[in-house]
Design a protein around this motif. Structure first.
Motif, PDB file in Angstrom:
ATOM      1  N   UNK A  18    -109.544  97.658  63.981  1.00  0.00           N
ATOM      2  CA  UNK A  18    -108.079  97.527  64.112  1.00  0.00           C
ATOM      3  C   UNK A  18    -107.709  96.237  64.833  1.00  0.00           C
ATOM      4  N   UNK A  19    -108.506  95.862  65.819  1.00  0.00           N
ATOM      5  CA  UNK A  19    -108.184  94.670  66.603  1.00  0.00           C
ATOM      6  C   UNK A  19    -108.640  93.385  65.933  1.00  0.00           C
ATOM      7  N   UNK A  20    -109.825  93.401  65.319  1.00  0.00           N
ATOM      8  CA  UNK A  20    -110.421  92.150  64.851  1.00  0.00           C
ATOM      9  C   UNK A  20    -110.461  92.005  63.328  1.00  0.00           C
ATOM     10  N   UNK A  21    -110.350  93.116  62.585  1.00  0.00           N
ATOM     11  CA  UNK A  21    -110.449  93.054  61.123  1.00  0.00           C
ATOM     12  C   UNK A  21    -109.216  93.693  60.482  1.00  0.00           C
ATOM     13  N   UNK A  22    -108.027  93.153  60.736  1.00  0.00           N
ATOM     14  CA  UNK A  22    -106.806  93.759  60.189  1.00  0.00           C
ATOM     15  C   UNK A  22    -106.735  93.717  58.668  1.00  0.00           C
ATOM     16  N   UNK A  23    -107.517  92.860  58.028  1.00  0.00           N
ATOM     17  CA  UNK A  23    -107.489  92.766  56.567  1.00  0.00           C
ATOM     18  C   UNK A  23    -108.065  94.018  55.910  1.00  0.00           C
ATOM     19  N   UNK A  24    -108.902  94.785  56.624  1.00  0.00           N
ATOM     20  CA  UNK A  24    -109.338  96.079  56.106  1.00  0.00           C
ATOM     21  C   UNK A  24    -108.659  97.235  56.840  1.00  0.00           C
ATOM     22  N   UNK A  25    -108.485  97.106  58.151  1.00  0.00           N
ATOM     23  CA  UNK A  25    -107.986  98.215  58.967  1.00  0.00           C
ATOM     24  C   UNK A  25    -106.506  98.505  58.765  1.00  0.00           C
ATOM     25  N   UNK A  26    -105.799  97.666  58.016  1.00  0.00           N
ATOM     26  CA  UNK A  26    -104.365  97.876  57.794  1.00  0.00           C
ATOM     27  C   UNK A  26    -104.070  99.222  57.140  1.00  0.00           C
ATOM     28  N   UNK A  68    -114.230 100.829  58.862  1.00  0.00           N
ATOM     29  CA  UNK A  68    -113.567  99.534  58.766  1.00  0.00           C
ATOM     30  C   UNK A  68    -112.196  99.641  58.109  1.00  0.00           C
ATOM     31  N   UNK A  69    -111.961 100.717  57.340  1.00  0.00           N
ATOM     32  CA  UNK A  69    -110.651 100.944  56.737  1.00  0.00           C
ATOM     33  C   UNK A  69    -110.465 100.400  55.338  1.00  0.00           C
ATOM     34  N   UNK A  70    -111.444  99.694  54.793  1.00  0.00           N
ATOM     35  CA  UNK A  70    -111.272  99.070  53.483  1.00  0.00           C
ATOM     36  C   UNK A  70    -111.056 100.058  52.358  1.00  0.00           C
ATOM     37  N   UNK A  71    -111.815 101.156  52.353  1.00  0.00           N
ATOM     38  CA  UNK A  71    -111.645 102.170  51.307  1.00  0.00           C
ATOM     39  C   UNK A  71    -110.280 102.839  51.425  1.00  0.00           C
ATOM     40  N   UNK A  72    -109.867 103.133  52.649  1.00  0.00           N
ATOM     41  CA  UNK A  72    -108.553 103.730  52.874  1.00  0.00           C
ATOM     42  C   UNK A  72    -107.448 102.792  52.405  1.00  0.00           C
ATOM     43  N   UNK A  73    -107.609 101.514  52.681  1.00  0.00           N
ATOM     44  CA  UNK A  73    -106.615 100.518  52.233  1.00  0.00           C
ATOM     45  C   UNK A  73    -106.408 100.575  50.728  1.00  0.00           C
ATOM     46  N   UNK A  74    -107.505 100.647  49.966  1.00  0.00           N
ATOM     47  CA  UNK A  74    -107.380 100.691  48.509  1.00  0.00           C
ATOM     48  C   UNK A  74    -106.817 102.030  48.037  1.00  0.00           C
ATOM     49  N   UNK A  75    -107.228 103.130  48.653  1.00  0.00           N
ATOM     50  CA  UNK A  75    -106.691 104.440  48.280  1.00  0.00           C
ATOM     51  C   UNK A  75    -105.188 104.514  48.519  1.00  0.00           C
ATOM     52  N   UNK A  76    -104.738 103.899  49.590  1.00  0.00           N
ATOM     53  CA  UNK A  76    -103.317 103.969  49.963  1.00  0.00           C
ATOM     54  C   UNK A  76    -102.418 103.266  48.959  1.00  0.00           C
ATOM     55  N   UNK A  77    -102.999 102.552  48.024  1.00  0.00           N
ATOM     56  CA  UNK A  77    -102.202 101.873  47.002  1.00  0.00           C
ATOM     57  C   UNK A  77    -101.792 102.821  45.875  1.00  0.00           C
ATOM     58  N   UNK A  78    -102.325 104.042  45.895  1.00  0.00           N
ATOM     59  CA  UNK A  78    -102.010 105.025  44.860  1.00  0.00           C
ATOM     60  C   UNK A  78    -100.944 105.990  45.396  1.00  0.00           C
ATOM     61  N   UNK A  79     -99.724 105.918  44.872  1.00  0.00           N
ATOM     62  CA  UNK A  79     -98.643 106.771  45.401  1.00  0.00           C
ATOM     63  C   UNK A  79     -98.864 108.253  45.156  1.00  0.00           C
ATOM     64  N   UNK A  80     -99.659 108.630  44.155  1.00  0.00           N
ATOM     65  CA  UNK A  80     -99.849 110.045  43.853  1.00  0.00           C
ATOM     66  C   UNK A  80    -100.754 110.749  44.856  1.00  0.00           C
ATOM     67  N   UNK A  81    -101.534 109.979  45.639  1.00  0.00           N
ATOM     68  CA  UNK A  81    -102.386 110.590  46.656  1.00  0.00           C
ATOM     69  C   UNK A  81    -101.512 111.118  47.790  1.00  0.00           C
ATOM     70  N   UNK A  82    -101.742 112.373  48.173  1.00  0.00           N
ATOM     71  CA  UNK A  82    -100.919 113.017  49.203  1.00  0.00           C
ATOM     72  C   UNK A  82    -101.571 113.004  50.578  1.00  0.00           C
ATOM     73  N   UNK A  83    -102.906 113.043  50.619  1.00  0.00           N
ATOM     74  CA  UNK A  83    -103.586 113.091  51.909  1.00  0.00           C
ATOM     75  C   UNK A  83    -104.932 112.395  51.809  1.00  0.00           C
TER      76      UNK A  83
END
Length: 286
Positions: A116-124, A86-101
């Motif tokens: 990606x199509x129906x749940x953009x609030x997590x898949x962003x 769903x992308x929710x965990x990735x969304x929160x991780x992406x808020x940390x600039x020190x993470x490289x990958x």
């Protein structure tokens, strides 16, 4: 005519949500995928008829699976997310600039496409250039890894169907091997409340304790999950979730959250007596 989504939580308990409309219905190679729209919970995703997330309360789960370990480990650079289509965990991780990958391993590509199509609030979060998507079995992926990741998040479905292999001793042992010498693994740990869920929780805890020197369990209240009482597992090679919590450092990042805070972090590890007993009952069984 009223349309309702109903999920069985226990032999005598069901959760029902009134549905305004069904946005998507499809069968992938692995499972039935549905997306609904409701007045109370907004859009929500179900897999094989089981609730995965709702627009209204997903922030609780994703805050707690991500920010708890990120506030403990001082230098997270490489992260592996297993599941989490769903992308929710990735969304929160992406808020940390020190993470490289951020490597996300999801067995069902169609889940990612639908979200990606129906749940953009997590898949962003998928749009972040640090995110690499791998559509394969997480058990097989992690088996090939050694000393690669600072943090592994096991954002799996329940311990049956496509997610069954992510609750085995072999899998947790491979996660241990895939982590660097100070790595942390966090997994969704099921609920302790209803007996079937509690047995799954105990099995996971027993296998994690056998693999990691530091293993603790913490909790959150997620209204649409069975009983609303949900657990997470914190397993580490080095860092203790409370002794090594960097309250000052995490606050200085300025990350705005709706559920997580460092006071809640400490409190989440204070478990009810019945949960402590369930955990103790399996911690020393070979």
């Amino acid at each position: 005519m009223d349309l309702w989504f109903t999920e069985k939580h226990a032999p005598g308990v069901k959760l029902s949500i009134r549905v305004e409309k069904q946005l998507y219905c499809g069968q992938s190679e692995f499972q039935q995928i549905d997306v609904f729209e409701s007045k109370e919970f907004g859009r929500f995703l179900t897999l094989d008829g089981y609730m995965m997330l709702t627009e209204k309360d997903e922030f609780i789960y994703h805050d707690m699976i991500v920010h708890v370990p990120m506030a403990v480990h001082p230098k997270v650079r490489r992260v592996l997310v297993i599941g989490g289509g769903d992308g929710g965990a990735v969304r929160e991780l992406a808020r940390y600039p020190e993470i490289e990958q951020i490597d996300l391993v999801e067995i069902d590509e169609e889940v990612v496409n639908v979200c990606r199509e129906y749940l953009p609030f997590t898949a962003c979060g998928f749009e972040d250039p640090r995110v690499k998507l791998h559509f394969q079995d997480g058990l097989k992926f992690v088996r090939r890894c050694e000393n690669e990741y600072d943090l592994i998040l096991v954002d799996s479905t329940d311990p049956f169907g496509p997610g069954e292999g992510l609750f085995t001793r072999e899998f947790y042992g491979n996660c241990f091997k895939a982590l660097k010498e100070d790595g942390i693994m966090v997994n969704q740990h099921e609920s302790p409340f209803y007996s079937v869920d509690a047995l799954a929780m105990q099995r996971a805890h027993k296998r994690i304790v056998q693999s990691f020197p530091i293993s603790r369990v913490y909790q959150a209240h997620i209204p649409t999950y069975p009983s609303g009482h949900w657990l997470f597992g914190f397993a580490s090679k080095k860092y203790h979730p409370l002794k090594d919590l960097d309250t000052k450092g995490w606050k200085e990042l300025g990350i705005s959250t709706r559920y997580y805070n460092t006071k809640l972090h400490r409190g989440a590890f204070a478990l009810p007596n019945y949960v402590e007993e369930l955990l103790r009952n399996v911690e020393h069984i070979d």
